[in-house]
Scaffold this active site. Structure first.
Site, short mmCIF file in Angstrom:
data_model
loop_
_atom_site.label_atom_id
_atom_site.label_comp_id
_atom_site.label_asym_id
_atom_site.label_seq_id
_atom_site.Cartn_x
_atom_site.Cartn_y
_atom_site.Cartn_z
N GLY A 69 0.78 -1.25 0.00
CA GLY A 69 0.00 0.00 0.00
C GLY A 69 0.80 1.28 0.00
N SER A 90 1.37 8.16 2.52
CA SER A 90 0.70 6.88 2.72
C SER A 90 0.87 6.40 4.16
CB SER A 90 1.32 5.81 1.81
OG SER A 90 1.11 6.12 0.45
N ILE A 91 -0.19 5.82 4.71
CA ILE A 91 -0.09 5.21 6.04
C ILE A 91 0.96 4.09 5.99
CG2 ILE A 91 -1.36 3.86 7.76
CD1 ILE A 91 -3.84 5.59 7.01
N TYR A 151 -19.02 7.79 2.81
CA TYR A 151 -18.05 6.69 2.89
C TYR A 151 -18.66 5.45 2.22
CZ TYR A 151 -14.00 4.15 4.71
OH TYR A 151 -12.85 3.41 4.84
N LYS A 184 -15.20 -2.11 4.81
CA LYS A 184 -14.40 -2.12 6.06
C LYS A 184 -15.07 -3.01 7.12
CE LYS A 184 -10.89 0.66 5.06
NZ LYS A 184 -9.54 0.08 4.76
N THR A 227 -4.30 11.57 3.34
CA THR A 227 -3.46 10.77 2.44
C THR A 227 -3.89 11.05 1.01
OG1 THR A 227 -4.98 8.91 2.42
CG2 THR A 227 -3.31 8.90 4.16
N LEU A 228 -3.18 10.41 0.06
CA LEU A 228 -3.56 10.54 -1.35
C LEU A 228 -4.98 10.03 -1.55
CD1 LEU A 228 -2.62 11.13 -4.31
CD2 LEU A 228 -1.87 8.76 -4.42
O1 0WE Z 1 -10.68 4.54 3.72
C1 0WE Z 1 -10.57 5.72 3.45
C2 0WE Z 1 -10.36 6.17 2.01
C3 0WE Z 1 -10.51 5.06 1.05
C4 0WE Z 1 -10.69 5.45 -0.40
C5 0WE Z 1 -10.52 6.73 -0.91
C6 0WE Z 1 -10.70 6.96 -2.27
C7 0WE Z 1 -10.60 8.33 -2.87
C8 0WE Z 1 -10.21 8.27 -4.33
C9 0WE Z 1 -11.05 4.44 -1.25
N1 0WE Z 1 -11.25 4.64 -2.57
C10 0WE Z 1 -11.07 5.87 -3.07
N2 0WE Z 1 -11.27 6.04 -4.42
C11 0WE Z 1 -10.93 7.17 -5.07
O2 0WE Z 1 -11.18 7.29 -6.29
N3 0WE Z 1 -10.65 6.64 4.44
C12 0WE Z 1 -10.89 6.21 5.80
C13 0WE Z 1 -10.56 8.08 4.20
C14 0WE Z 1 -11.93 8.60 3.95
O3 0WE Z 1 -12.55 8.42 2.76
C15 0WE Z 1 -13.80 8.98 2.85
C16 0WE Z 1 -13.99 9.51 4.12
C17 0WE Z 1 -12.79 9.25 4.84
C18 0WE Z 1 -12.50 9.61 6.25
C19 0WE Z 1 -14.81 9.06 1.89
C20 0WE Z 1 -15.99 9.68 2.23
C21 0WE Z 1 -16.19 10.20 3.49
C22 0WE Z 1 -15.20 10.12 4.44
#
Ligand code: 0WE
Length: 254
Positions: free
Chosen positions: A12, A18-19, A154, A161, A192-193
């Site tokens: 990852g 990145s974490i 989310y 998750k 993060t990215l």
């Molecule tokens: O797990 C995550 C992020 C995971 C993620 C982020 C993206 C953005 C770009 C998975 N897939 C994508 N696909 C993409 O195209 N987090 C815990 C961070 C996160 O993501 C969110 C959050 C938080 C906090 C999305 C919506 C609302 C809150």
């Protein structure tokens, strides 16, 4: 290589935010030898530049949606290291559209991709790593509070998750007899990215810092420290758990 040095593989790494990178740095400080993977050619140069900073660390390309690439990677790891002691999975993805509208509009393909990349990949690498963990070992993955409570937008990632946290328990049960522990870290929001594409992230970070007992956001280095703890002998009695590294956010009811 020093006598008794432990080896971990990390999945990852995309960039310095990145974490996976925060965890790699803490494991390196704790004396681990690291194999660090990145998804594809696009991320290769950035990953290699970072990996060069860690003495003794090697980079490998591996796309976790490919069974063939996973098999090839673990052949290389077996050849290079023989034994593995740790595995870090810090990988998640859902198509951007799935994180915009309402959950009720989740598509079949968006659901499939989110679960394939973010959940099945852990099962695949745990199965491939187990035969190399001949002295026992530790596996750590990353989760988020949206698995248990609704975090607007989310969406399908929350469902993925939840499945990931259940996967941690089922893997812990299967691999426990081999001395392999499997745990998840539930981190508070971090820039993060992957999180950068999220429009309300700034707002979320602010509200998280206000509501959390520690009155601040999580530092990625704290997540790294917790992963290093879980993979160390200090974590030897912990398996199947989700540990919160969220400045206490999750304990609040109001
Ligand atoms: O797990 C995550 C992020 C995971 C993620 C982020 C993206 C953005 C770009 C998975 N897939 C994508 N696909 C993409 O195209 N987090 C815990 C961070 C996160 O993501 C969110 C959050 C938080 C906090 C999305 C919506 C609302 C809150």
């Amino acid at each position: 290589m020093s006598e008794g040095q432990k080896t971990a593989v990390i999945f990852g790494l995309a960039n310095k935010r990145s974490i996976a990178w925060a965890i790699a740095q803490k494991l390196n400080e704790s004396g681990w030898r690291l194999a660090i993977t990145y998804q594809n050619e696009r991320l290769e140069q950035e990953a290699k530049d970072l990996i060069t900073d860690l003495p003794g660390a090697d980079g490998f390309m591996c796309d976790l949606t490919s069974d063939a690439e996973i098999a090839k990677l673990f052949e290389q790891l077996k050849e290079r290291y023989g034994v593995l002691d740790g595995l870090v999975h810090s990988v998640a993805f859902a198509p951007a559209e799935e994180l915009k509208g309402e959950f009720v509009n989740t598509t079949r393909e968006g659901f499939r991709i989110a679960h394939d990349v973010s959940v099945y990949s852990l099962i695949a690498v745990a199965r491939a790593a187990a035969p190399l963990m001949t002295n026992g070992g530790g596996i750590v993955t990353m989760t988020y509070y949206g698995a248990e409570k609704v975090v607007p937008k989310y969406n399908v990632m929350g469902v993925a998750k939840a499945a990931l946290e259940a996967t941690v328990r089922y893997l812990a049960n299967d691999l426990g007899p081999k001395g392999i522990r499997v745990n998840a870290i539930s981190a508070g929001p971090i820039k993060t990215l992957a999180a950068r594409g999220i429009s309300q992230l700034g707002e979320m970070l602010k509200s998280h810092a206000e509501r959390a007992p520690l009155k601040r956001n999580v530092d990625p280095a704290e997540v790294g420290g917790t992963a290093a703890f879980l993979l160390s002998p200090a974590g030897s009695g912990i398996t199947g758990e989700t540990l919160y590294v969220d400045c206490g956010y999750n304990i609040m009811g109001f």
